[in-house]
Structure formats: structure tokens, C-alpha cells
Scaffold this motif. Sequence first.
Motif, PDB file in Angstrom:
ATOM      1  N   ASP A 129     -15.436  -2.561   3.301  1.00 42.99           N
ATOM      2  CA  ASP A 129     -15.261  -3.345   4.337  1.00 42.99           C
ATOM      3  C   ASP A 129     -13.693  -4.094   4.405  1.00 42.99           C
ATOM      4  O   ASP A 129     -13.150  -4.241   5.363  1.00 42.99           O
ATOM      5  CB  ASP A 129     -16.260  -4.362   4.404  1.00 42.99           C
ATOM      6  N   HIS A 130     -13.276  -4.148   3.186  1.00 44.94           N
ATOM      7  CA  HIS A 130     -11.857  -4.857   2.814  1.00 44.94           C
ATOM      8  C   HIS A 130     -11.100  -3.639   2.223  1.00 44.94           C
ATOM      9  O   HIS A 130      -9.919  -4.102   1.478  1.00 44.94           O
ATOM     10  CB  HIS A 130     -11.818  -6.024   2.313  1.00 44.94           C
ATOM     11  N   ARG A 131     -10.822  -2.413   2.773  1.00 38.22           N
ATOM     12  CA  ARG A 131     -10.221  -1.339   2.159  1.00 38.22           C
ATOM     13  C   ARG A 131      -8.727  -1.566   2.530  1.00 38.22           C
ATOM     14  O   ARG A 131      -8.398  -1.865   3.796  1.00 38.22           O
ATOM     15  CB  ARG A 131     -10.988   0.041   2.744  1.00 38.22           C
ATOM     16  N   PRO A 132      -8.201  -1.928   1.480  1.00 37.29           N
ATOM     17  CA  PRO A 132      -6.789  -2.352   1.840  1.00 37.29           C
ATOM     18  C   PRO A 132      -5.870  -1.286   2.751  1.00 37.29           C
ATOM     19  O   PRO A 132      -5.898  -0.027   2.636  1.00 37.29           O
ATOM     20  CB  PRO A 132      -5.981  -2.586   0.407  1.00 37.29           C
ATOM     21  N   LEU A 133      -4.976  -1.988   3.592  1.00 34.63           N
ATOM     22  CA  LEU A 133      -3.932  -1.364   4.090  1.00 34.63           C
ATOM     23  C   LEU A 133      -2.570  -1.161   3.326  1.00 34.63           C
ATOM     24  O   LEU A 133      -2.348  -2.291   2.862  1.00 34.63           O
ATOM     25  CB  LEU A 133      -3.792  -2.022   5.653  1.00 34.63           C
ATOM     26  N   CYS A 134      -1.867  -0.141   3.460  1.00 37.07           N
ATOM     27  CA  CYS A 134      -0.643  -0.039   2.873  1.00 37.07           C
ATOM     28  C   CYS A 134       0.363  -0.915   3.053  1.00 37.07           C
ATOM     29  O   CYS A 134       0.305  -1.072   4.469  1.00 37.07           O
ATOM     30  CB  CYS A 134      -0.037   1.298   2.956  1.00 37.07           C
ATOM     31  N   ARG A 135       1.095  -1.674   2.339  1.00 33.22           N
ATOM     32  CA  ARG A 135       1.965  -2.880   2.905  1.00 33.22           C
ATOM     33  C   ARG A 135       3.099  -2.365   3.389  1.00 33.22           C
ATOM     34  O   ARG A 135       3.914  -2.890   3.897  1.00 33.22           O
ATOM     35  CB  ARG A 135       2.062  -3.572   1.320  1.00 33.22           C
ATOM     36  N   GLU A 136       3.453  -0.980   3.397  1.00 32.34           N
ATOM     37  CA  GLU A 136       4.618  -0.204   4.008  1.00 32.34           C
ATOM     38  C   GLU A 136       4.264   0.255   5.139  1.00 32.34           C
ATOM     39  O   GLU A 136       4.791   0.238   6.208  1.00 32.34           O
ATOM     40  CB  GLU A 136       5.202   0.573   2.910  1.00 32.34           C
ATOM     41  N   CYS A 137       3.193   1.173   5.067  1.00 32.07           N
ATOM     42  CA  CYS A 137       2.858   1.932   6.413  1.00 32.07           C
ATOM     43  C   CYS A 137       1.711   1.744   7.195  1.00 32.07           C
ATOM     44  O   CYS A 137       1.442   2.043   8.170  1.00 32.07           O
ATOM     45  CB  CYS A 137       2.897   3.619   5.871  1.00 32.07           C
ATOM     46  N   HIS A 138       1.075   0.869   6.732  1.00 30.50           N
ATOM     47  CA  HIS A 138      -0.051   0.188   7.335  1.00 30.50           C
ATOM     48  C   HIS A 138      -1.175   0.945   7.470  1.00 30.50           C
ATOM     49  O   HIS A 138      -2.227   0.983   8.273  1.00 30.50           O
ATOM     50  CB  HIS A 138       0.203  -0.486   8.587  1.00 30.50           C
ATOM     51  N   ASN A 139      -1.440   2.109   6.775  1.00 35.98           N
ATOM     52  CA  ASN A 139      -2.516   3.116   6.843  1.00 35.98           C
ATOM     53  C   ASN A 139      -3.449   2.508   5.908  1.00 35.98           C
ATOM     54  O   ASN A 139      -3.121   1.891   4.811  1.00 35.98           O
ATOM     55  CB  ASN A 139      -2.013   4.530   6.726  1.00 35.98           C
ATOM     56  N   PHE A 140      -4.795   3.065   6.107  1.00 32.47           N
ATOM     57  CA  PHE A 140      -5.944   2.786   5.014  1.00 32.47           C
ATOM     58  C   PHE A 140      -5.433   3.592   3.682  1.00 32.47           C
ATOM     59  O   PHE A 140      -5.047   4.649   3.560  1.00 32.47           O
ATOM     60  CB  PHE A 140      -7.133   3.351   5.284  1.00 32.47           C
ATOM     61  N   MET A 141      -5.608   2.718   2.650  1.00 33.93           N
ATOM     62  CA  MET A 141      -5.268   3.331   1.208  1.00 33.93           C
ATOM     63  C   MET A 141      -6.431   4.053   0.763  1.00 33.93           C
ATOM     64  O   MET A 141      -7.648   3.756   1.280  1.00 33.93           O
ATOM     65  CB  MET A 141      -4.899   2.081   0.366  1.00 33.93           C
ATOM     66  N   GLY A 165      10.124   6.486  -0.908  1.00 38.89           N
ATOM     67  CA  GLY A 165       9.539   7.743  -0.822  1.00 38.89           C
ATOM     68  C   GLY A 165       8.820   8.083  -1.960  1.00 38.89           C
ATOM     69  O   GLY A 165       8.403   9.297  -2.383  1.00 38.89           O
ATOM     70  N   THR A 166       8.011   6.855  -2.359  1.00 34.40           N
ATOM     71  CA  THR A 166       7.008   7.400  -3.358  1.00 34.40           C
ATOM     72  C   THR A 166       5.737   6.561  -3.001  1.00 34.40           C
ATOM     73  O   THR A 166       5.731   5.850  -2.275  1.00 34.40           O
ATOM     74  CB  THR A 166       7.496   6.607  -4.826  1.00 34.40           C
ATOM     75  N   PRO A 167       4.739   7.085  -3.652  1.00 33.97           N
ATOM     76  CA  PRO A 167       3.388   6.523  -3.480  1.00 33.97           C
ATOM     77  C   PRO A 167       3.100   4.788  -3.438  1.00 33.97           C
ATOM     78  O   PRO A 167       3.927   4.310  -4.633  1.00 33.97           O
ATOM     79  CB  PRO A 167       2.363   6.982  -4.580  1.00 33.97           C
ATOM     80  N   VAL A 168       2.413   4.218  -2.783  1.00 36.91           N
ATOM     81  CA  VAL A 168       2.272   2.695  -2.912  1.00 36.91           C
ATOM     82  C   VAL A 168       0.872   2.473  -3.836  1.00 36.91           C
ATOM     83  O   VAL A 168      -0.130   3.073  -3.259  1.00 36.91           O
ATOM     84  CB  VAL A 168       2.170   1.989  -1.688  1.00 36.91           C
TER      85      VAL A 168
END
Length: 224
Positions: A129-141, A165-168
Amino acid sequence: METVEKFILTEDDFLFIERQLLDMGFRENTKFDSARLFERLNLIPPRKITGREVSYFYKSHAQGNNYTVIIHVTYLKASKKWRDKGTDAAWCLIAEGDQAKYFAKPFLRTKGFILKLLRYAWVTKWKVDHRPLCRECHNFMDINRKIDPRQYYWICRNNERHEAGTPVFESWDSGLPLKATKFVSIRRAYTARYHKKLKKEGKTVTPARKIRKQWEIKNPENLA
């Protein structure tokens, strides 16, 4: 691995587990659901299996979040009995389509079994339910797993949308309530002590999910 003696569970124990899972928002996998899955993938069991074990699933209502929590409780609902010794580990996992992304350590039917299983069901549901969003692109992680040592974490690989240009990355327990964090930490500490003991004895630790015999998928082209 738990070393305390196993104890007898009753039908009332199962009904309690079921009621709690349904109250959390889980739904039962019906015979129709199972039949469709077996037909689509043409599943072949690793050994002769008697009875149909009941399981429950929970799907997030958030658009774009296609993670599902699945709980196998080792109970044969039609026969109103628990599975026999040797096939009695309960499982809590997160799947994306037909692919398992996360496995909690199996739950043996030992003292505290019911509480541990229900707590992990709640924690795992919370994570979905609280699957985080990427702090840079705001997609689901996404869930990712480090093999050695066994460690899960969140990752976003949309590198072209990240400043460096690297994974978050995010911690697997990112945002988890303190009470829940304390609970999972206790189980992890127990596991760490057990692994340390095995290492001293010169024994190799093999993940339970690797020991568990896998079902054969005759129609892999139909995997979702």
C-alpha cells in the motif's frame, strides 16, 4: 529456523486467521481462480498433493501499483484440517503477475505461529500500500534482492530520468511504522543468530525458498 516443538492447531484457529485476513482486506483465492491459473500455465506439482490449500491475496488500489500480497496458510478448507507434517510451512510473499518478487521466511506451525503470520500479513500489505515513489522521477520503485547476504530493498532504474544517471535506492523498511519495524527486527535478529550458529558449525545456510520444490510450468509463454 524455529526449534520449539510444534503444537496442534484447530479449525477455530484457522477461522480466526481467516477472519483477521478478511478484515485486513484480503480475499480468498477461490477454486475457480486456482483452476484458471492451472489451466493457463499448465502447472505440474513437484509431488503428489492431497487436497487444496487455501490462500488469500491482497491487491493495492493505487493505479499503476500491480503488486499483490499472497498468504498461504497450510489449511485444507474442504477437509477442515491442517496439512500434514512436512508440508506445513506457511508463506507470505509479494508477486507481480505470476512472478514472486519477495518471500518472507516461511512460518512453521510452532508457538506464536498465528500472531507471526498475521503480523507479517499486515506488514507486507502495508509495504504494498505504501510502495515508495522514486524521489527523483516519482515512479513506483521496484523490489530488488541482494543475494548474499539475503537483503531486500527498493530500487528505481529509470536512470535517464535521474540527475546522476544511476539507479535510486530506498531502504526496504522505508516509512514502516515503528511498532512494525520492531516486530520484523526481532525475527531478523533471531534468524541472524541462527545463521551465525550454523556458520560456526561449518554448515551452509540454504534459503527455504530454494529448498522448496518448485511447480513445473508447462506453458511458460503464458506467464504474466
